[in-house]
Design a protein around this motif. Sequence first.
Motif, PDB file in Angstrom:
ATOM      1  N   ILE A  61       0.904  -1.127  -0.146  1.00  0.00           N
ATOM      2  CA  ILE A  61      -0.042  -0.136   0.031  1.00  0.00           C
ATOM      3  C   ILE A  61       0.920   1.152   0.164  1.00  0.00           C
ATOM      4  O   ILE A  61       1.952   1.144   0.048  1.00  0.00           O
ATOM      5  N   ARG A  62       0.188   2.377  -0.212  1.00  0.00           N
ATOM      6  CA  ARG A  62       0.889   3.684  -0.064  1.00  0.00           C
ATOM      7  C   ARG A  62       0.113   4.639   0.496  1.00  0.00           C
ATOM      8  O   ARG A  62      -1.243   4.416   0.334  1.00  0.00           O
ATOM      9  N   ARG A  63       0.294   5.612   1.175  1.00  0.00           N
ATOM     10  CA  ARG A  63      -0.497   6.739   1.819  1.00  0.00           C
ATOM     11  C   ARG A  63      -0.327   7.967   1.238  1.00  0.00           C
ATOM     12  O   ARG A  63       0.803   8.269   0.634  1.00  0.00           O
ATOM     13  N   ARG A  64      -1.346   8.557   1.097  1.00  0.00           N
ATOM     14  CA  ARG A  64      -1.300  10.046   0.476  1.00  0.00           C
ATOM     15  C   ARG A  64      -1.949  10.968   1.363  1.00  0.00           C
ATOM     16  O   ARG A  64      -3.183  10.562   1.848  1.00  0.00           O
ATOM     17  N   LYS A  65      -1.117  12.127   1.499  1.00  0.00           N
ATOM     18  CA  LYS A  65      -1.953  13.211   2.378  1.00  0.00           C
ATOM     19  C   LYS A  65      -2.667  14.191   1.430  1.00  0.00           C
ATOM     20  O   LYS A  65      -2.168  14.770   0.705  1.00  0.00           O
ATOM     21  N   GLN A  66      -3.957  14.897   1.903  1.00  0.00           N
ATOM     22  CA  GLN A  66      -4.758  15.708   1.285  1.00  0.00           C
ATOM     23  C   GLN A  66      -5.216  16.502   2.186  1.00  0.00           C
ATOM     24  O   GLN A  66      -6.106  16.188   2.991  1.00  0.00           O
ATOM     25  N   GLY A  67      -4.790  17.633   2.464  1.00  0.00           N
ATOM     26  CA  GLY A  67      -4.916  18.636   3.391  1.00  0.00           C
ATOM     27  C   GLY A  67      -4.513  17.923   4.785  1.00  0.00           C
ATOM     28  O   GLY A  67      -3.634  17.605   5.053  1.00  0.00           O
ATOM     29  N   ARG A  68      -5.725  17.903   5.681  1.00  0.00           N
ATOM     30  CA  ARG A  68      -5.169  17.348   7.035  1.00  0.00           C
ATOM     31  C   ARG A  68      -5.577  15.747   7.267  1.00  0.00           C
ATOM     32  O   ARG A  68      -5.455  15.130   8.276  1.00  0.00           O
ATOM     33  N   HIS A  69      -6.018  15.209   6.020  1.00  0.00           N
ATOM     34  CA  HIS A  69      -6.383  13.933   5.934  1.00  0.00           C
ATOM     35  C   HIS A  69      -5.304  12.967   5.282  1.00  0.00           C
ATOM     36  O   HIS A  69      -4.489  13.647   4.306  1.00  0.00           O
ATOM     37  N   ALA A  70      -5.147  11.767   5.863  1.00  0.00           N
ATOM     38  CA  ALA A  70      -4.393  10.812   5.010  1.00  0.00           C
ATOM     39  C   ALA A  70      -5.113   9.794   4.393  1.00  0.00           C
ATOM     40  O   ALA A  70      -6.097   9.087   5.178  1.00  0.00           O
ATOM     41  N   TYR A  71      -4.777   9.353   3.360  1.00  0.00           N
ATOM     42  CA  TYR A  71      -5.564   8.196   2.503  1.00  0.00           C
ATOM     43  C   TYR A  71      -4.614   7.233   2.269  1.00  0.00           C
ATOM     44  O   TYR A  71      -3.487   7.323   1.963  1.00  0.00           O
ATOM     45  N   VAL A  72      -5.114   5.972   2.190  1.00  0.00           N
ATOM     46  CA  VAL A  72      -4.644   4.856   1.689  1.00  0.00           C
ATOM     47  C   VAL A  72      -4.934   4.153   0.544  1.00  0.00           C
ATOM     48  O   VAL A  72      -6.151   4.248   0.349  1.00  0.00           O
ATOM     49  N   GLU A  73      -4.064   3.690  -0.596  1.00  0.00           N
ATOM     50  CA  GLU A  73      -4.619   3.005  -1.915  1.00  0.00           C
ATOM     51  C   GLU A  73      -3.525   1.782  -1.932  1.00  0.00           C
ATOM     52  O   GLU A  73      -2.278   1.728  -1.254  1.00  0.00           O
ATOM     53  N   LEU A  74      -3.809   1.133  -2.699  1.00  0.00           N
ATOM     54  CA  LEU A  74      -2.744   0.032  -3.228  1.00  0.00           C
ATOM     55  C   LEU A  74      -1.705   0.478  -3.868  1.00  0.00           C
ATOM     56  O   LEU A  74      -1.883   1.739  -4.340  1.00  0.00           O
ATOM     57  N   ALA A  75      -0.560  -0.162  -3.725  1.00  0.00           N
ATOM     58  CA  ALA A  75       0.790   0.409  -4.140  1.00  0.00           C
ATOM     59  C   ALA A  75       0.779   0.470  -5.628  1.00  0.00           C
ATOM     60  O   ALA A  75       1.546   1.259  -6.336  1.00  0.00           O
ATOM     61  N   GLY A  76      -0.117  -0.286  -6.290  1.00  0.00           N
ATOM     62  CA  GLY A  76      -0.125  -0.317  -7.696  1.00  0.00           C
ATOM     63  C   GLY A  76      -0.940  -1.421  -8.401  1.00  0.00           C
ATOM     64  O   GLY A  76      -1.375  -2.325  -7.807  1.00  0.00           O
ATOM     65  N   PRO A  77      -1.003  -1.660  -9.458  1.00  0.00           N
ATOM     66  CA  PRO A  77      -1.975  -2.426 -10.340  1.00  0.00           C
ATOM     67  C   PRO A  77      -1.425  -3.919 -10.175  1.00  0.00           C
ATOM     68  O   PRO A  77      -2.054  -4.697 -10.271  1.00  0.00           O
ATOM     69  N   GLU A  78       0.024  -4.051  -9.915  1.00  0.00           N
ATOM     70  CA  GLU A  78       0.452  -5.337  -9.720  1.00  0.00           C
ATOM     71  C   GLU A  78       0.042  -5.952  -8.487  1.00  0.00           C
ATOM     72  O   GLU A  78       0.042  -7.315  -8.430  1.00  0.00           O
ATOM     73  N   VAL A  79      -0.094  -5.093  -7.628  1.00  0.00           N
ATOM     74  CA  VAL A  79      -0.793  -5.666  -6.336  1.00  0.00           C
ATOM     75  C   VAL A  79      -2.060  -6.118  -6.295  1.00  0.00           C
ATOM     76  O   VAL A  79      -2.453  -7.301  -6.182  1.00  0.00           O
ATOM     77  N   ALA A  80      -3.036  -5.212  -7.036  1.00  0.00           N
ATOM     78  CA  ALA A  80      -4.329  -5.653  -7.418  1.00  0.00           C
ATOM     79  C   ALA A  80      -4.554  -6.865  -8.218  1.00  0.00           C
ATOM     80  O   ALA A  80      -5.107  -7.830  -7.901  1.00  0.00           O
TER      81      ALA A  80
END
Length: 231
Positions: A61-80
Motif C-alpha cells: 500500500i501507499r499513503r497520500r496526504k490531502q490537506g489534514r487527511h491521510a488516505y491509503v491506496e494499493l501500491a499499484g496495479p501489480e498488487v491488485a
Amino acid sequence: MKHGPDIVTLAALIGDPARANILTALMAGHALTASELAAEAGVTPQTVSAHLNRLEDGALIRRRKQGRHAYVELAGPEVAQALEGLMGLAASTGQLRSRPGPRDAALRQARVCYDHLAGDLGVQMFAAMRRQGALSLGREGLTLTHTGVALMGDLGIDLATLPRSRAPLCRECLDWSARQSHLAGRIGRAMLARFETLGWMVRQPGSRALRVPQNGLIAFNHLFPQEETRL
C-alpha cells in the motif's frame, strides 16, 4: 541458503485476516482513510495503524496526504493483479468466506477490479473484443489492433490523451469468479471510466459491485454481444 523472491513475507502480510480485509477493500480502486479501513477490517484505529505500517513496509500500500487527511491506496496495479489471482485460487479450491447471496451475485455480474471492469460483463467484453479482432494475443502479449483503435474512437476514448503510467496499454487479468480473462491496463481503466460517464455502470458505495441499469446493459450487450451458443 535459498535465493530469489521472498514470497513467505508477502504471504504472511496478506494472510492475516484483518490485513486481507484491508487489501480487499482497496481493490475497489478508491483511496480510503485509516478509520474507514478499521471498520472494513473490524479492528480498532490503533490496531489498524499497526497493520497499515506493515503493509506499507511490504510495499503493498501507499499513503497520500490531502490537506489534514491521510488516505491509503494499493501500491499499484501489480498488487491488485496478485490479489485477484489469489481470489481466483481461493474460489477454485472452495475457500469461500460466505455462502453465495444477492451481493455475491452482483459482484459476479460486474465489479471494479482496482481500476477496470471485472465479473461476467468484463469477461464478456474481453471475449467479444477478441472475436471482433479488437484485441490480438501473441508472443508480445495482448495488443490493441486497428479495429480496436476504431472501437475506442466509437466509444469516445482518445488514446492520445490517456495518462502515461507504468501500466501497459492493455493486459489480461484473470477473473476470480468467471475463471476467464478480463481486460486490464490503461485501456481497461479508460473503458470503465467511459462506461461510468455514459451511465452504463454505477459504482455502489462501500462495495466493489457495479450497478448496471437496463439501458446500460442493452447498450453494453449491443457493443459487446455474447457469443451465440451452438446447438
